[in-house]
Design a protein around this motif. Structure first.
Motif, PDB file in Angstrom:
ATOM      1  N   UNK A   1       5.584  -3.211  -7.349  1.00 39.17           N
ATOM      2  CA  UNK A   1       5.091  -4.244  -6.445  1.00 39.17           C
ATOM      3  C   UNK A   1       3.591  -4.094  -6.284  1.00 39.17           C
ATOM      4  N   UNK A   2       2.873  -5.191  -6.377  1.00 39.04           N
ATOM      5  CA  UNK A   2       1.420  -5.169  -6.270  1.00 39.04           C
ATOM      6  C   UNK A   2       0.955  -6.374  -5.456  1.00 39.04           C
ATOM      7  N   UNK A   3      -0.086  -6.144  -4.660  1.00 45.13           N
ATOM      8  CA  UNK A   3      -0.643  -7.195  -3.811  1.00 45.13           C
ATOM      9  C   UNK A   3      -2.125  -7.354  -4.095  1.00 45.13           C
ATOM     10  N   UNK A   4      -2.587  -8.587  -4.173  1.00 43.59           N
ATOM     11  CA  UNK A   4      -4.012  -8.882  -4.283  1.00 43.59           C
ATOM     12  C   UNK A   4      -4.602  -8.866  -2.880  1.00 43.59           C
ATOM     13  N   UNK A   5      -5.352  -7.837  -2.572  1.00 44.74           N
ATOM     14  CA  UNK A   5      -5.922  -7.692  -1.233  1.00 44.74           C
ATOM     15  C   UNK A   5      -7.350  -8.216  -1.164  1.00 44.74           C
ATOM     16  N   UNK A   6      -7.753  -8.923  -2.208  1.00 46.25           N
ATOM     17  CA  UNK A   6      -9.101  -9.479  -2.230  1.00 46.25           C
ATOM     18  C   UNK A   6      -9.142 -10.895  -1.696  1.00 46.25           C
ATOM     19  N   UNK A   7     -10.248 -11.567  -1.945  1.00 43.88           N
ATOM     20  CA  UNK A   7     -10.450 -12.923  -1.430  1.00 43.88           C
ATOM     21  C   UNK A   7     -10.488 -13.960  -2.544  1.00 43.88           C
ATOM     22  N   UNK A   8     -10.289 -13.499  -3.794  1.00 43.92           N
ATOM     23  CA  UNK A   8     -10.279 -14.412  -4.920  1.00 43.92           C
ATOM     24  C   UNK A   8      -9.028 -14.200  -5.759  1.00 43.92           C
TER      25      UNK A   8
ATOM     26  N   UNK B   1      -0.946 -13.710 -12.660  1.00 42.35           N
ATOM     27  CA  UNK B   1      -2.040 -14.124 -11.776  1.00 42.35           C
ATOM     28  C   UNK B   1      -1.587 -13.989 -10.329  1.00 42.35           C
ATOM     29  N   UNK B   2      -2.484 -13.484  -9.491  1.00 42.93           N
ATOM     30  CA  UNK B   2      -2.183 -13.312  -8.068  1.00 42.93           C
ATOM     31  C   UNK B   2      -3.226 -14.020  -7.216  1.00 42.93           C
TER      32      UNK B   2
ATOM     33  N   UNK C   1      -1.426 -12.266  -1.976  1.00 44.76           N
ATOM     34  CA  UNK C   1      -0.106 -12.515  -2.546  1.00 44.76           C
ATOM     35  C   UNK C   1       0.483 -11.227  -3.133  1.00 44.76           C
ATOM     36  N   UNK C   2       1.799 -11.035  -2.916  1.00 46.74           N
ATOM     37  CA  UNK C   2       2.544  -9.923  -3.510  1.00 46.74           C
ATOM     38  C   UNK C   2       3.231 -10.391  -4.786  1.00 46.74           C
ATOM     39  N   UNK C   3       3.376  -9.473  -5.740  1.00 42.72           N
ATOM     40  CA  UNK C   3       4.084  -9.760  -6.979  1.00 42.72           C
ATOM     41  C   UNK C   3       5.008  -8.597  -7.302  1.00 42.72           C
TER      42      UNK C   3
END
Length: 357
Positions: A54-61, A104-105, A109-111
């Motif tokens: 499980x991975x999350x995009x913790x950025x703003x883009x 793409x995240x 968003x979590x994936x």
């Protein structure tokens, strides 16, 4: 990704219980959160097993990501992992397929990625994967003045191909205290464990503290997080006994440890008078009892160490006060005795004179 760049990714967490965290927060950097950490799998050779990353995009883009397959080993005895490129002789990546090797995240968003391991019949013992999430197109996110991207995060997977002849053996190579005599707590215990087997193991247990007649006064956890030890490596654990009065505590400023001129943590003596009954004095014995799974049963491993706690300043101060008090009593008693003796002599003399009239 070069071997040198991978070595620089040494984590500040334990090798097998890496806490999910953010990558470095810099402009243009990749900011990811991974979960769960770590992953431990057991399967017979010649079978297929799956797990989830499980991975999350913790950025703003929005980020386009890929997954790189690496391996890891134990770094020294700290429990930190050393990530390494696969060598030409390694076939670990041939066993692995991803439900989505690139994806793409959107921001926040979590994936969930499903990983499938097709373990061959010839597999045996332990295999140690590091799945690293990085940008699929690293140059696309670079500012004109940037030449590299800081960021990325990894999920560690310990895969055991369980076979009957696997060897599981753990030895205690050191069980000691940082001093043999203390004025005040804490007492820090060092436990060095060597894995002399062929697969990873996770010993866990306690330190039992007693004083005289084996009366137990404290219980400390060892490897509460169930951190693993890789084959042919040694891992050092620490446990601290802090339940005393008074007790030294590390000085913190802005949640950071304050260091002295030699780079050592500064400490101050804390007096919590509600804990005054826990003044420690005398000889103490610490008994180590850990267990690990050898595949069929829990195997105990043990160790013993003794140490002293002597609050000499308190004892010295108490002796000084006691002596001062006794001297005061003696002087008072001696003065009263002299006074009574003189008064008795006066009475006798007066009585003798009165008898002659």
């Amino acid at each position: 990704m070069t071997h040198r760049s991978l070595i620089s990714l040494l984590f500040s967490m334990t090798v097998f219980f890496v806490m999910a965290g953010n990558a470095l927060a810099q402009d243009g950097s990749l900011r990811l959160v991974t979960s769960p950490l770590p992953i431990s799998l057991v399967t017979p050779p010649g079978t297929t097993i799956t797990t989830e990353l499980k991975v999350k995009n913790d950025g703003i883009e929005e980020e386009s990501l890929k997954i790189d397959i690496l391996k890891f080993d134990a770094y020294e005895d700290s429990g930190k992992p050393e990530l390494m490129d696969l060598e030409a002789s390694d076939t670990l990546d041939d066993w692995v397929t991803f439900s989505e090797p690139t994806f793409t995240l959107a921001p926040q968003e979590w994936k969930t990625i499903t990983v499938t391991f097709a373990v061959p019949d010839t597999a045996a013992f332990g295999y140690y994967y590091a799945f690293v999430f990085t940008r699929a197109n690293p140059e696309a996110n670079l500012a004109p003045e940037q030449t590299a991207v800081v960021g990325g995060t990894a999920t560690l997977v310990l895969l055991e191909a369980r076979v009957p002849d696997a060897k599981r053996e753990v030895q205690v190579t050191e069980f000691s205290t940082d001093q043999t005599m203390y004025e005040f707590l804490p007492t820090t215990f060092t436990i060095a464990l060597k894995n002399a087997g062929t697969v990873h193991v996770a010993p866990r247990g306690n330190i039992f503290l007693s004083q005289g007649n084996d009366k137990e006064i404290a219980l400390l956890e060892v490897n509460e997080a169930k951190g693993n030890i890789l084959p042919n490596s040694t891992r050092v654990f620490e446990a601290a006994w802090t339940d005393g009065f008074p007790v030294y505590e590390t000085i913190l400023e802005n949640d950071a440890t304050v260091l002295d001129e030699e780079g050592q943590p500064k400490r101050e003596l804390r007096w919590d008078w509600q804990q005054a009954s826990k003044l420690r004095f005398g000889k103490y014995t610490a008994k180590l009892l850990l267990v690990y799974d050898d595949g069929t049963r829990d195997v105990p491993i043990e160790g013993v160490v003794s140490f002293w706690v002597v609050p000499w300043r308190l004892v010295g101060g108490g002796i000084f006060i006691a002596i001062f008090f006794l001297i005061g009593i003696y002087n008072r008693f001696f003065s009263i005795t002299i006074f009574n003796y003189d008064f008795f002599i006066i009475l006798v003399n007066n009585g003798g004179a009165g008898g002659g009239i």
